[in-house]
Design a protein around this motif. Structure first.
Motif, short mmCIF file in Angstrom:
data_model
loop_
_atom_site.label_atom_id
_atom_site.label_comp_id
_atom_site.label_asym_id
_atom_site.label_seq_id
_atom_site.Cartn_x
_atom_site.Cartn_y
_atom_site.Cartn_z
N TYR A 3 46.58 36.45 47.89
CA TYR A 3 45.37 36.13 47.15
C TYR A 3 45.33 36.95 45.86
N LEU A 4 44.80 36.34 44.81
CA LEU A 4 44.52 37.04 43.57
C LEU A 4 43.02 37.33 43.57
N VAL A 5 42.66 38.60 43.50
CA VAL A 5 41.27 39.03 43.45
C VAL A 5 41.03 39.56 42.04
N MET A 6 40.07 38.94 41.33
CA MET A 6 39.88 39.24 39.91
C MET A 6 38.48 39.79 39.65
N LEU A 53 48.10 45.62 49.86
CA LEU A 53 48.22 45.68 48.40
C LEU A 53 49.62 45.31 47.96
N VAL A 54 49.72 44.23 47.19
CA VAL A 54 50.99 43.84 46.58
C VAL A 54 51.04 44.42 45.17
N ASP A 55 49.95 44.29 44.41
CA ASP A 55 49.85 44.83 43.06
C ASP A 55 48.38 44.85 42.67
N GLY A 56 48.02 45.72 41.78
CA GLY A 56 46.67 45.76 41.25
C GLY A 56 46.67 46.56 39.96
N GLN A 57 45.98 46.05 38.96
CA GLN A 57 45.96 46.72 37.65
C GLN A 57 44.65 46.46 36.95
N GLY A 58 44.20 47.43 36.17
CA GLY A 58 43.15 47.19 35.20
C GLY A 58 43.82 46.70 33.93
N LEU A 59 43.12 45.92 33.16
CA LEU A 59 43.70 45.37 31.94
C LEU A 59 43.06 46.01 30.72
N ALA A 60 43.82 46.05 29.63
CA ALA A 60 43.32 46.60 28.37
C ALA A 60 42.15 45.76 27.87
N GLU A 61 41.36 46.36 27.00
CA GLU A 61 40.17 45.70 26.47
C GLU A 61 40.53 44.39 25.76
N PRO A 62 39.58 43.44 25.73
CA PRO A 62 39.83 42.15 25.09
C PRO A 62 40.29 42.27 23.63
N ALA A 63 39.86 43.31 22.91
CA ALA A 63 40.26 43.47 21.51
C ALA A 63 41.78 43.63 21.37
N TRP A 94 43.86 42.38 41.62
CA TRP A 94 44.69 42.79 42.74
C TRP A 94 45.42 41.55 43.23
N VAL A 95 46.66 41.70 43.62
CA VAL A 95 47.36 40.69 44.40
C VAL A 95 47.44 41.29 45.80
N LEU A 96 46.81 40.60 46.75
CA LEU A 96 46.72 41.10 48.12
C LEU A 96 47.37 40.12 49.08
N GLU A 97 47.97 40.65 50.11
CA GLU A 97 48.50 39.81 51.19
C GLU A 97 47.64 40.10 52.41
N CYS A 98 46.80 39.14 52.76
CA CYS A 98 45.83 39.30 53.84
C CYS A 98 46.02 38.21 54.89
N GLU A 99 45.59 38.50 56.10
CA GLU A 99 45.73 37.55 57.19
C GLU A 99 44.80 36.36 57.07
N SER A 100 43.69 36.52 56.34
CA SER A 100 42.72 35.42 56.30
C SER A 100 41.85 35.51 55.05
N LEU A 101 41.21 34.40 54.75
CA LEU A 101 40.25 34.36 53.66
C LEU A 101 39.06 35.27 53.97
N GLU A 102 38.71 35.38 55.23
CA GLU A 102 37.61 36.26 55.62
C GLU A 102 37.93 37.71 55.28
N ILE A 127 38.12 35.22 43.99
CA ILE A 127 39.28 35.16 44.89
C ILE A 127 39.98 33.83 44.68
N ARG A 128 41.28 33.87 44.44
CA ARG A 128 42.07 32.65 44.32
C ARG A 128 43.30 32.78 45.20
N PRO A 129 43.50 31.88 46.15
CA PRO A 129 44.75 31.87 46.91
C PRO A 129 45.93 31.62 45.97
N ILE A 130 47.04 32.28 46.25
CA ILE A 130 48.25 32.10 45.46
C ILE A 130 49.13 31.11 46.23
#
Length: 137
Positions: A3-6, A53-63, A94-102, A127-130
């Motif tokens: 899942y992609l958690v944004m 946890l597969v990956d997770g990052q904060g992103l630089a400002e929109p500017a 975050w890119v997460l590998e989880c057992e369920s949507l719950e 939350i978006r499934p990958i």
């Protein structure tokens, strides 16, 4: 399932975290900023410990973003951010590998509870499934 958690934000939110208040968001104190970083760091540590946890990052400002499209002539049109027509943008993920949507929903609920100054805007945690390969669209 992956899942992609944004989390979302705006340029004004990044400026508020640097101590510059606006009509959109109050200025963050250094203590509030460090509390937020510690909270998110604890989530990352817990997810790494559970193996989700597969990956997770904060992103630089929109500017600091760049928007690339094709013009009518087929050549690239490059615009530096932020964009006046855009409200919220992706602030981190975050890119997460989880057992369920719950389970991933439980994690998103925790993310949504991140401390912030009174009056700061609340954004949904998305939350978006990958899809694996071509998968189902």
């Amino acid at each position: 399932m992956k899942y992609l958690v944004m989390v979302q934000g705006t340029q004004a939110d990044y400026e508020a975290m640097r101590g510059k208040a606006s009509a959109h968001s109050p200025a963050w104190s250094e203590e509030e900023l460090q509390t937020m970083f510690a909270y998110m760091g604890a989530i990352n540590d817990d997810l790494a410990e559970t193996g989700e946890l597969v990956d997770g990052q904060g992103l630089a400002e929109p500017a600091q973003t760049r928007h690339v499209t094709l013009g009518d002539d087929g050549k690239a049109v490059i615009t530096d951010g932020p964009y006046s027509e855009t409200k919220e943008l992706l602030a981190g993920y975050w890119v997460l590998e989880c057992e369920s949507l719950e389970r991933v929903t439980e994690i998103a609920d925790r993310v949504a509870r991140c401390p912030q100054p009174a009056g700061a805007p609340d954004y949904p945690v998305v939350i978006r499934p990958i899809m694996d390969g071509s998968g189902e669209i």
